[in-house]
Structures are given as C-alpha cells and as structure tokens.
Design an enzyme around this catalytic site. Sequence first.
Site, short mmCIF file in Angstrom:
data_model
loop_
_atom_site.label_atom_id
_atom_site.label_comp_id
_atom_site.label_asym_id
_atom_site.label_seq_id
_atom_site.Cartn_x
_atom_site.Cartn_y
_atom_site.Cartn_z
N ASN A 85 56.53 7.30 -6.19
CA ASN A 85 55.12 7.07 -6.53
C ASN A 85 54.99 5.69 -7.16
O ASN A 85 55.98 4.97 -7.30
CB ASN A 85 54.60 8.18 -7.44
CG ASN A 85 55.43 8.28 -8.70
OD1 ASN A 85 55.46 7.36 -9.51
ND2 ASN A 85 56.16 9.39 -8.87
N ILE B 40 61.04 19.22 -16.19
CA ILE B 40 61.85 18.76 -17.33
C ILE B 40 61.14 19.06 -18.65
O ILE B 40 61.72 19.60 -19.59
CB ILE B 40 62.14 17.25 -17.21
CG1 ILE B 40 62.83 16.96 -15.87
CG2 ILE B 40 62.97 16.74 -18.38
CD1 ILE B 40 62.84 15.51 -15.45
O1 PMT Z 1 54.39 4.00 -15.37
P1 PMT Z 1 52.98 3.45 -15.42
O2 PMT Z 1 52.64 2.62 -14.21
O3 PMT Z 1 52.73 2.70 -16.69
O4 PMT Z 1 51.97 4.69 -15.37
C1 PMT Z 1 51.90 5.58 -16.44
C2 PMT Z 1 51.73 7.03 -15.99
C3 PMT Z 1 50.43 7.17 -15.24
C4 PMT Z 1 52.90 7.46 -15.08
C5 PMT Z 1 51.74 7.90 -17.31
O5 PMT Z 1 50.69 7.49 -18.13
C6 PMT Z 1 51.60 9.38 -16.98
O6 PMT Z 1 50.51 9.91 -16.87
N1 PMT Z 1 52.75 10.08 -16.83
C7 PMT Z 1 52.82 11.48 -16.37
C8 PMT Z 1 52.69 11.50 -14.88
C9 PMT Z 1 52.83 12.89 -14.31
O7 PMT Z 1 53.74 13.11 -13.54
O8 PMT Z 1 51.99 13.76 -14.74
P2 PMT Z 1 52.03 15.32 -14.30
O9 PMT Z 1 50.69 15.77 -14.66
O10 PMT Z 1 52.47 15.47 -12.91
O11 PMT Z 1 53.14 15.94 -15.25
C10 PMT Z 1 52.84 16.49 -16.52
C11 PMT Z 1 53.98 16.30 -17.48
O12 PMT Z 1 55.15 17.01 -17.03
C12 PMT Z 1 54.42 14.85 -17.65
O13 PMT Z 1 54.77 14.69 -19.00
C13 PMT Z 1 55.66 14.74 -16.76
O14 PMT Z 1 56.59 13.77 -17.24
C14 PMT Z 1 56.24 16.15 -16.88
N2 PMT Z 1 56.98 16.61 -15.68
C15 PMT Z 1 56.34 16.76 -14.49
C16 PMT Z 1 57.04 17.26 -13.41
C17 PMT Z 1 58.42 17.59 -13.56
N3 PMT Z 1 59.13 18.05 -12.56
N4 PMT Z 1 59.01 17.42 -14.75
C18 PMT Z 1 58.31 16.94 -15.82
O15 PMT Z 1 58.87 16.78 -16.91
#
Ligand code: PMT
Length: 402
Positions: A207, A304
Amino acid sequence: MSVRRILLGVTGGVAAYKSAELVRLWIKAGHEVTVVMSEAACRFVTPLTFQALSGRPVYTTLWDDRPQNGMAHIDLSRAADVFVIAPATADCLARLAQGRCDDLITTLAAARTCPLVVAPAMNRQMWENPPNLRNVRQLIEDGVTVFGPGTGSQACGETGPGRMLEPEEIAERLEGFFTPKRLAGKRVLLTAGPTFEPIDAVRGITNTSSGKMGYALARACRDAGAQVTLVSGPTGMPAPVEVSRIDVQTAQDMHHAVLSQVVNADIFIGVAAVADYHVVNKSEQKLKKTGKAPVIELAENPDILATVASLPAAPFCVGFAAESHNLLDFAEAKRRRKNVPLLVANLAQQAMGADANEVTLLDDAGIHPLPVMGKDAVAHAIVRHLASLIETSTIPSERTTE
Ligand code: PMT
C-alpha cells in the site's frame, strides 16, 4: 511544535558551511534564528549567506551598535530560548571552559540566561587531545549540552571522531532537548510503514504508506524520554537517531518481530498499514505470462495490534484506524473490537503518503479532534495525550524485564 528563538554561534571550521543548512532547517520548521559569527567563521562562509537564510541581521563583533542600547553582547542571548554553537572549534570550547569573554560568541555565552548547546567540529587528534577532552568535561559539568561529535571521514583526509553532526541530526536533537520528558523510563514499541506480501520473486501486494507518521511518532516518543524500538516495513526512510529499528517485509515478519520485543514494552503503538492478507500460492520464481491469468489465493494475516492487546500482561496499546468513510463510527468500533484504550483515526486517502495529517483521538473519555498539522506536530500532540492517559491510568504501565 513551539516556535523557538534560536541564537546560532558559528565559529571558524570547515563545517561552518553545514550551519547554513542548519539555519534552513530551523527556518523551515518555523523557528526564529539569529546568527552570530566569529571572525574566523567569516573566512569560511559569508555573513550574507546566513542573513539571506535567516532573514535577520548577522552579528560578527562585540562593537556592533545595531541593538538599541549598543549591548549586542548581552541582548542577543537574553532574547533567545537557546544558544547553539555549531560548529564549535577546539579553541572556542577552550575559551568557553575558561569563561573567557574575548569575542562576541564567548561573551554572549557568559552573559546568557538560556541553555547553551555546543556541536564540536575538529580533527580527530584535536578532539582526542587531553586538554580538549578536559575542556569538554568541564563544560558538561557546567551544564552545557554537547551534541556529538560524529565519527567518519574528515576534511583533512583522516577518519575518526570529531566531525560535526549532520544538520538534520542537530535539528532533531534540539527538538528533543526542548520536549518535556513525560515518557521518561518508558519503553515504547512501534510499528510503521506498509508491509509487502510477495506474489512472486519480484511482485507483491502493498500500500502507499510512507512510514512518515510512524517515524514521526518514534521521534516524538524518543523526544519525550522513552526508549524506542521501531518495527518498520519497507519505507526507504533513515532510522531516527537513538531509535532501535528492526526492518521487516511481510505482516508475518512484523508479527514475529513485535512478539519478540513486546515483553520489554510499556507502550505499544500500531501505526503500520499492515496487509490484511498474504498470498498462499506465491511463486519463488518470477511468474511468466502463460496466456491465462494466474489465480492468487489469499489467507488472512494475524492482527498484530489485537494480539498484543489481548496478552495477559499487555502494554498500554495505541491503535490507528485508516478509513475511507464513516471515519469515527468505524474507528470507535475498531477501538472496542481490538480492545485498545487509545485509537487515532484518520482518513486513509488524506493521510497515506502525505506530509500533514488530520487525526481524531478516541478514548474512554470521548472524541478529541486535532487540527490539520505536519506529521511531526501531530505525533507530538498524540504523545502529549498518551502521556496524560498513562499518568492518570490505573493500568500498570511500568513492566519489569524478565
Ligand atoms: O505511513 P504514512 O504515509 O505516514 O501514513 C500513515 C497511516 C495512514 C498509515 C497511519 O496514519 C495509519 O492510519 N495507520 C494504520 C493503517 C491501518 O492499517 O489501519 P487499519 O484500520 O487497517 O488497522 C487498524 C489498526 O490495526 C492499526 O493500528 C494497524 O496497525 C493494526 N493492524 C491492522 C491489521 C493487522 N493485520 N495487524 C495490525 O496490527
């Protein structure tokens, strides 16, 4: 980040040219910079260069009558939040250690009421010269902060300690110098950047996360006094100074790295944009065109953040939510489902890859929107909120290493 009034003293060393870049970085960060130069520094770089970069007059002599009362030697450092001397030559360090006032820079140092920071720059033998090391020890004892020096190749052709730190590192360290140490003694584990899930030897699913938000948070936690470990997906960004970085590629690598480190963490922050799926039938070789589109079979990756939050001795967990719509509803549902006390919500299409971000913090007390800011400022605001939650939390945030 607050605007700082920085007084920069430039003494006569080859590294003086790097101080021009330092001024540019500070001005870009919104700080006010006034430059004073020794006579020798003017032989390396002209005052005009610093005047153009800082947008302010440059002072080079004790006898300058421009300050209203003719008291340049007192007024300039009294009006500053910090006095940074970079480069600081061996001669300058010696005169500072003796408290001498024989030029504008040493006189300003003696008359100052603000902190003094020096970034030494000299040949490696001059640095290791016992009187020089004695002067440095004396300055530290007198409350002066010393940034560096770095080690590496020198203008004289030799290699060793004595190089002035790079301007980026001096600028970064100065931000840390001013940040209240509200996370002192805490160990923070973060994830940042994208993950890359291979399809074949050269292609994969990823991504557009740049790592900027996660790296900014790593720096902000470090600046707040924490010991920081950053588990990073592929970003191409340099590791922040004084942060220990573990590089990973896939979500499963990231999961393993986090679980191997989490026992040492008081706080876990999941900033990474982790791929939800990996390719089960990935090919070790580059796939060839066969005239028939390949079928890619996906399986879910471990979550995670949810895994860490469900550990019996879980650290204080902070999650992020990147949503394309219905931001606050989806984010609050995610906060509850993943069982994290603090969640940072942002719009995926605005946040990913950008230099600025607009986030809303969600915790048990409610919703806390923040204005659009650069990612470093957003990170410092998140750390302030996190520190307040930990200070008032009943959740044990100090853990002992087994
Ligand atoms: O890196 P940049 O360009 O500066 O952009 C920043 C960002 C947009 C990536 C950051 O601000 C952000 O929003 N990060 C989380 C992105 C994400 O994957 O969100 P999610 O809604 O899919 O996941 C929710 C949470 O679970 C997040 O804390 C993620 O790290 C965690 N997760 C998700 C999936 C997974 N398999 N394991 C996880 O730990």
